[in-house]
Design a protein around this motif. Sequence first.
Motif, mmCIF file in Angstrom:
data_model
loop_
_atom_site.group_PDB
_atom_site.id
_atom_site.type_symbol
_atom_site.label_atom_id
_atom_site.label_comp_id
_atom_site.label_asym_id
_atom_site.label_seq_id
_atom_site.Cartn_x
_atom_site.Cartn_y
_atom_site.Cartn_z
ATOM 1 N N ALA A 1 4.635 0.603 -0.829
ATOM 2 C CA ALA A 1 4.910 0.296 -2.237
ATOM 3 C C ALA A 1 6.090 1.100 -2.776
ATOM 4 O O ALA A 1 6.837 0.618 -3.622
ATOM 5 C CB ALA A 1 3.654 0.543 -3.072
ATOM 6 N N GLY A 2 6.270 2.305 -2.275
ATOM 7 C CA GLY A 2 7.389 3.131 -2.718
ATOM 8 C C GLY A 2 8.755 2.548 -2.369
ATOM 9 O O GLY A 2 9.776 2.961 -2.894
ATOM 10 N N GLU A 3 8.764 1.583 -1.464
ATOM 11 C CA GLU A 3 10.008 0.934 -1.058
ATOM 12 C C GLU A 3 10.276 -0.353 -1.828
ATOM 13 O O GLU A 3 11.287 -1.033 -1.605
ATOM 14 C CB GLU A 3 9.954 0.612 0.447
ATOM 15 C CG GLU A 3 10.234 1.794 1.344
ATOM 16 C CD GLU A 3 11.720 2.167 1.349
ATOM 17 O OE1 GLU A 3 12.058 3.156 0.677
ATOM 18 O OE2 GLU A 3 12.522 1.473 1.982
ATOM 19 N N GLY B 1 0.846 -1.194 0.000
ATOM 20 C CA GLY B 1 0.000 0.000 0.000
ATOM 21 C C GLY B 1 0.879 1.240 0.000
ATOM 22 O O GLY B 1 2.100 1.152 0.174
ATOM 23 N N ARG B 2 0.270 2.387 -0.195
ATOM 24 C CA ARG B 2 1.021 3.648 -0.122
ATOM 25 C C ARG B 2 0.043 4.785 0.175
ATOM 26 O O ARG B 2 -1.162 4.612 0.091
ATOM 27 C CB ARG B 2 1.777 3.903 -1.410
ATOM 28 C CG ARG B 2 0.872 4.311 -2.569
ATOM 29 C CD ARG B 2 1.567 4.226 -3.912
ATOM 30 N NE ARG B 2 2.861 4.898 -3.906
ATOM 31 C CZ ARG B 2 3.920 4.497 -4.648
ATOM 32 N NH1 ARG B 2 3.803 3.457 -5.438
ATOM 33 N NH2 ARG B 2 5.051 5.159 -4.599
ATOM 34 N N GLY B 3 0.592 5.943 0.504
ATOM 35 C CA GLY B 3 -0.260 7.109 0.758
ATOM 36 C C GLY B 3 -1.246 6.826 1.886
ATOM 37 O O GLY B 3 -0.879 6.268 2.917
ATOM 38 N N ASP C 1 -6.860 7.363 -5.894
ATOM 39 C CA ASP C 1 -6.472 8.586 -5.176
ATOM 40 C C ASP C 1 -5.254 9.140 -5.918
ATOM 41 O O ASP C 1 -4.927 8.656 -7.013
ATOM 42 C CB ASP C 1 -6.203 8.328 -3.675
ATOM 43 C CG ASP C 1 -5.062 7.353 -3.410
ATOM 44 O OD1 ASP C 1 -4.228 7.136 -4.305
ATOM 45 O OD2 ASP C 1 -5.005 6.817 -2.289
ATOM 46 N N ALA C 2 -4.592 10.117 -5.335
ATOM 47 C CA ALA C 2 -3.481 10.766 -6.045
ATOM 48 C C ALA C 2 -2.338 9.791 -6.345
ATOM 49 O O ALA C 2 -1.504 10.063 -7.210
ATOM 50 C CB ALA C 2 -2.973 11.940 -5.212
ATOM 51 N N CYS C 3 -2.282 8.657 -5.656
ATOM 52 C CA CYS C 3 -1.190 7.689 -5.867
ATOM 53 C C CYS C 3 -1.547 6.614 -6.884
ATOM 54 O O CYS C 3 -0.759 5.690 -7.116
ATOM 55 C CB CYS C 3 -0.852 6.994 -4.545
ATOM 56 S SG CYS C 3 -0.145 8.072 -3.309
ATOM 57 N N PHE C 4 -2.732 6.701 -7.483
ATOM 58 C CA PHE C 4 -3.233 5.598 -8.316
ATOM 59 C C PHE C 4 -2.287 5.234 -9.461
ATOM 60 O O PHE C 4 -1.967 4.057 -9.666
ATOM 61 C CB PHE C 4 -4.624 5.940 -8.859
ATOM 62 C CG PHE C 4 -5.223 4.854 -9.711
ATOM 63 C CD1 PHE C 4 -5.535 3.615 -9.157
ATOM 64 C CD2 PHE C 4 -5.469 5.059 -11.064
ATOM 65 C CE1 PHE C 4 -6.091 2.596 -9.936
ATOM 66 C CE2 PHE C 4 -6.024 4.053 -11.847
ATOM 67 C CZ PHE C 4 -6.335 2.820 -11.281
ATOM 68 N N SER C 5 -1.788 6.229 -10.200
ATOM 69 C CA SER C 5 -0.953 5.880 -11.356
ATOM 70 C C SER C 5 0.364 5.252 -10.902
ATOM 71 O O SER C 5 0.901 4.362 -11.558
ATOM 72 C CB SER C 5 -0.731 7.091 -12.252
ATOM 73 O OG SER C 5 -0.021 8.064 -11.548
ATOM 74 N N LYS C 6 0.872 5.684 -9.756
ATOM 75 C CA LYS C 6 2.085 5.064 -9.215
ATOM 76 C C LYS C 6 1.811 3.598 -8.848
ATOM 77 O O LYS C 6 2.650 2.731 -9.071
ATOM 78 C CB LYS C 6 2.548 5.796 -7.961
ATOM 79 C CG LYS C 6 3.199 7.130 -8.215
ATOM 80 C CD LYS C 6 3.796 7.629 -6.910
ATOM 81 C CE LYS C 6 4.344 9.030 -7.016
ATOM 82 N NZ LYS C 6 4.744 9.519 -5.684
ATOM 83 N N SER D 1 1.781 1.405 -11.879
ATOM 84 C CA SER D 1 3.116 1.036 -12.350
ATOM 85 C C SER D 1 3.737 -0.045 -11.440
ATOM 86 O O SER D 1 4.431 -0.938 -11.916
ATOM 87 C CB SER D 1 3.957 2.295 -12.530
ATOM 88 O OG SER D 1 5.103 2.271 -11.766
ATOM 89 N N VAL D 2 3.435 -0.001 -10.148
ATOM 90 C CA VAL D 2 3.882 -1.068 -9.228
ATOM 91 C C VAL D 2 3.284 -2.412 -9.668
ATOM 92 O O VAL D 2 3.986 -3.433 -9.736
ATOM 93 C CB VAL D 2 3.479 -0.734 -7.764
ATOM 94 C CG1 VAL D 2 3.500 -1.965 -6.871
ATOM 95 C CG2 VAL D 2 4.391 0.345 -7.200
ATOM 96 N N ILE D 3 1.990 -2.389 -10.003
ATOM 97 C CA ILE D 3 1.326 -3.623 -10.439
ATOM 98 C C ILE D 3 2.005 -4.164 -11.696
ATOM 99 O O ILE D 3 2.289 -5.360 -11.802
ATOM 100 C CB ILE D 3 -0.178 -3.374 -10.687
ATOM 101 C CG1 ILE D 3 -0.882 -3.063 -9.362
ATOM 102 C CG2 ILE D 3 -0.836 -4.577 -11.367
ATOM 103 C CD1 ILE D 3 -2.283 -2.506 -9.509
ATOM 104 N N GLN D 4 2.304 -3.262 -12.638
ATOM 105 C CA GLN D 4 2.972 -3.712 -13.866
ATOM 106 C C GLN D 4 4.323 -4.356 -13.572
ATOM 107 O O GLN D 4 4.673 -5.385 -14.160
ATOM 108 C CB GLN D 4 3.167 -2.527 -14.818
ATOM 109 C CG GLN D 4 1.954 -2.312 -15.720
ATOM 110 C CD GLN D 4 1.878 -0.889 -16.258
ATOM 111 O OE1 GLN D 4 2.864 -0.159 -16.242
ATOM 112 N NE2 GLN D 4 0.705 -0.509 -16.718
ATOM 113 N N GLN D 5 5.062 -3.769 -12.654
ATOM 114 C CA GLN D 5 6.382 -4.315 -12.343
ATOM 115 C C GLN D 5 6.294 -5.650 -11.615
ATOM 116 O O GLN D 5 7.103 -6.551 -11.850
ATOM 117 C CB GLN D 5 7.183 -3.296 -11.544
ATOM 118 C CG GLN D 5 7.457 -2.057 -12.394
ATOM 119 C CD GLN D 5 8.153 -0.959 -11.628
ATOM 120 O OE1 GLN D 5 9.207 -1.194 -11.051
ATOM 121 N NE2 GLN D 5 7.575 0.214 -11.621
#
Length: 371
Positions: free
Chosen positions: A260-262, A232-234, A284-289, A292-296
Motif C-alpha cells: 500500500a505504501g507504493e 496490504g502493508r506491514g 495494527d500500527a499501520c491502521f491509520s495509514k 488514509s489509503v482507503i480514503q484515497q
Amino acid sequence: NKGNYEHYMQKEIHEQPESLRTTMRGRLIRGGSCKAKTVLLGGLKDHLKTIRRSRRIVFIGCGTSYNAALAARPILEELSGIPVTMEIASDLLDRQGPIYREDTAVFVSQSGETADTLNALEYALENGALCVGITNTVGSAIARNTHCGVHINAGAEIGVASTKAYTSQIVVMAMLALAIGDDAISSQGRRETIIDGLCELPGKVREVLKLDQEMKDLAKLLIAEQSLLVFGRGYNYATALEGALKVKEVALMHSEGILAGEMKHGPLALVDENLPIVVIATRDACFSKQQSVIQQLHARKGRLIVMCSKGDSASVCVGGSCRVIEVPQVEDCLQPVINVVPLQLLAYHLTVLRGYNVDQPRNLAKSVTTQ
Ligand code: UD1
Ligand code: M6R
C-alpha cells in the motif's frame, strides 16, 4: 482421502485449526500459571547461540514459502534485533548474491524438494553459512541437507495451492523469533503476549472459517472479473502477495498483491470504478495509514472490499459504500494467519464457480523439481 470435502484445497483450508495445533504441539512450554510462556524448538535448541551471534538472517524460498517468510520477517527483526533479508531462491542464484559465514540462511519449503531452493541451499553451504530448514516433509532433501531445522508438522498437503502449510510456516517462524529472542529481558512481556496469542490462534482460525459462505457470495460477484488487486502493508504485505498468488494460480484470474505504501508510485493509475480492490486494514500500527489509503482509493471511485477487525466496519468504510470482511483480531504479528484465510476461501470459491481444476491448476506441479 478428502473426507467430506469435494477438493483437497477445501479440506486443507478447513483443517487449519487442527494443523496449527499439531504445529505447536509440544513446542509451547507452560509456566506455573498453566499458561505457555516459552517455546521449545527441539531441532534448534543446540544452534540458537550461533543464530543469535549471526550478522544477518536471510530467508530463502519460492512462492508461498517465500510469502510465509515475508509475513514473519517483522517479528523476527523485532525480537532478534538481527537484520533479516529476503531472497527468492532463483533470484539469489541468478545474481550469485553474497552469502557469508556469519549468515544464518533459513530455507523455507513445504515439500523440501523444490529445485531452486535446494540449489540455493547448496550454494549457501559452499559459502559457509549456518543453514536452517523449515519444511513439512520429514526426510526431504532440505531436511537432510540443512545443519538443523524445524518440521512444521502440518500433515501432508495434496492440493497444489499451498494453504495449511502457509499458516503453519508462519507460526513456526514466529516461534523461531520467540526462541531467538528468548534471552532478552526487555521483550519478555511482548513474547508472553505472543505465546498467549499462539495458544488462542486455532480457535480464532475456526472463527474466521465461518466466513466461508460470505466468501462464496463475494466470489459470485467477482466471477467474471479480469483482475483483482490486493493492498496490504506491514505484517500484511505478505497477506496481499499470498492472497493474489492463490487467486492467480487456482482461479486463473490476474491478481496482484500491492504494498500500500507504493500506491502513489504507480498502482493508483489503475484505479477506476470497475477494478475490484481488496484492502487489508486490520488493527495494527499501520491502521491509520491504511485508513488514509482507503480514503484515497474511495476518492477515485475504487470498487473496495475492505478486510478489517471485528467492529471496525464504520471506521474503514467511508460513506458505507464498500464491502467489508470482518475478521477476529489477534496479536499483530499473528494476524497474517487469520487474514489469509478469507482470501484462501475466496480463491477456492472463485475457482469452483469459474469451473477450473482446484487441486491441479493447469501447467503447475505440487513440487517444482526442475529449474
Ligand atoms: C522430534 C521428533 C518428533 C518427536 C519430538 C519429541 C522427528 C522428525 N521429530 O521433534 O517425532 O515427537 O522430537 O521430542 O523425529 N531438521 C533439519 N532440517 C529441517 C528440519 C529438521 O535438520 O529442515 C532436523 C532438526 O534439527 C532436528 C530433526 O531434524 O534435529 C527433527 O526436527 P523436528 O521434527 O522439528 O524436531 P522436534 O520438534 O524436536
Ligand atoms: O514446496 P515448496 O514450499 O518449496 O514450494 C514452493 C512453491 O512452488 C509453492 O509454494 C507454490 O508457489 C505453490 N503452488 C503456491 O500455492
